[in-house]
Design an enzyme around this catalytic site. Structure first.
Site, PDB file in Angstrom:
ATOM      1  N   SER A 192     -11.504  11.957 -17.032  1.00 17.12           N
ATOM      2  CA  SER A 192     -10.504  12.736 -16.554  1.00 17.12           C
ATOM      3  C   SER A 192     -10.006  14.025 -17.284  1.00 17.12           C
ATOM      4  O   SER A 192     -10.336  14.103 -18.454  1.00 17.12           O
ATOM      5  CB  SER A 192      -9.140  11.866 -16.294  1.00 17.12           C
ATOM      6  OG  SER A 192      -8.045  12.635 -16.345  1.00 17.12           O
ATOM      7  N   TYR A 211      -3.266   6.316 -20.399  1.00 22.68           N
ATOM      8  CA  TYR A 211      -4.552   6.475 -19.606  1.00 22.68           C
ATOM      9  C   TYR A 211      -5.145   7.748 -20.169  1.00 22.68           C
ATOM     10  O   TYR A 211      -6.427   7.727 -20.237  1.00 22.68           O
ATOM     11  CB  TYR A 211      -3.846   7.242 -18.309  1.00 22.68           C
ATOM     12  CG  TYR A 211      -4.954   7.596 -17.386  1.00 22.68           C
ATOM     13  CD1 TYR A 211      -5.733   6.851 -16.605  1.00 22.68           C
ATOM     14  CD2 TYR A 211      -4.913   9.090 -17.110  1.00 22.68           C
ATOM     15  CE1 TYR A 211      -6.521   7.227 -15.646  1.00 22.68           C
ATOM     16  CE2 TYR A 211      -6.107   9.338 -16.352  1.00 22.68           C
ATOM     17  CZ  TYR A 211      -6.910   8.632 -15.633  1.00 22.68           C
ATOM     18  OH  TYR A 211      -7.901   9.201 -14.571  1.00 22.68           O
TER      19      TYR A 211
END
Length: 309
Positions: free
Chosen positions: A185, A198
């Site tokens: 990501s 995350y």
């Protein structure tokens, strides 16, 4: 002393210019590879007969499954929800004529890999897409709010990449060819407050992938980490697609065109531009209370709007 300072300034200036030159070269790959050196149509099929996609029931994983089937591979889809897997597998077989094998597995658990290994026995696997991942229950959130899901995040976002790669990489090494795509990501490219867990797990995926590529590139294996920013998927509450927010299908089609563009890519040109714009923001601005409050409010408003539709 003055002469030394002048030389130091010249050296710093040269390094800055070199840095931007390298960035321009990286951007140029997105155009040059597509126009003058596109991947041959047989490239993906030449890796092997099967592609394995984790988190394949929805979003990016589903899009990779469809697109790789269109490009000539049989697909192994692995995900938690059997009904979704069955529905997607049936559509892929009907629309592409390729074979699809499904494996039900919950990647928040750590005792699933023997089951997966047994179901992969005898398959010539040329491509692995480590796509499965998860956010916190609350998104965005401060660290202590999401602390009860730490182990699930680690299993899903980190252990899955390491253990799936170990299952499949050995046969690729023997055959001296293969493609491993690890979906990270943009939040893993630098520390991202309010997405602390995350962001950290996705940063691991980046470092793991880049180090592994150094180890195995001489063996004919491509290991690439993909670091997209905003993609419209169920995990992101189906954000409205726009210039920056890509659809899963559109993103996957573009990212597959650039598997030869380097060991780390954002997957599409607009996200590459966005990544370098973010890098230009001084850290004292990026991590200021004001910026964090704006970020938190923005995410919550966007997700609230999409949840109410």
């Amino acid at each position: 002393m003055g002469e030394i300072q002048d030389q130091l300034f010249i050296l710093v200036g040269a390094l800055v210019c070199l840095n931007y030159l390298l960035k321009c070269v990286k951007f140029s790959k997105y155009f040059l590879l597509r126009l003058w050196n596109p991947l041959p149509k047989s490239f993906f099929r030449s890796m092997g007969e099967w592609a394995v996609v984790t988190g394949a029931g929805d979003g990016i994983g589903k899009a990779y499954s469809y697109e790789l089937a269109k490009r000539g591979l049989n697909i192994v889809m692995i995900s938690r929800t059997l009904e979704k897997l069955q529905a997607v597998a049936e559509r892929i077989e009907q629309t592409t004529g390729r074979n699809v094998k499904i494996i039900q597995a919950d990647f928040t658990k750590d005792d699933i890999y023997e089951h997966i290994k047994e179901n992969l026995q005898g398959l010539e696997i040329g491509i692995l897409v480590n796509n499965v991942g998860m956010f916190h229950r609350y998104f965005p959130c401060r660290f202590l709010i999401g602390s009860d899901e730490i182990q699930n995040l680690i299993h899903c976002n980190i252990s899955s990449v390491v253990k799936m790669t170990r299952l499949i990489l050995r046969d690729m090494e023997i055959r001296r060819k293969g493609l491993v795509l690890n979906i990270s990501s943009g939040a893993g490219r630098f520390p991202w407050p309010l997405l602390t867990m995350y962001s950290s797990t996705k940063a691991f995926v980046c470092m793991f992938s880049r180090a592994l590529q150094v180890e195995y590139k001489e063996k004919g294996i491509i290991i690439q980490v993909v670091t997209p920013y905003s993609i419209s998927t169920p995990m992101t509450k189906n954000l409205n697609p726009n210039l920056i927010t890509k659809t899963a299908d559109g993103f996957v089609k573009e990212s597959l065109d650039f598997v030869a563009a380097g060991d780390e890519i954002c997957g599409c040109l607009v996200h590459e531009i966005l990544a370098h714009l973010i890098e230009l923001i001084p850290s004292w601005i990026l991590y200021s209370d004001t910026c964090q409050n704006i970020t938190e409010t923005f995410f919550k408003n966007v997700l609230k709007q999409n949840s109410s539709k």
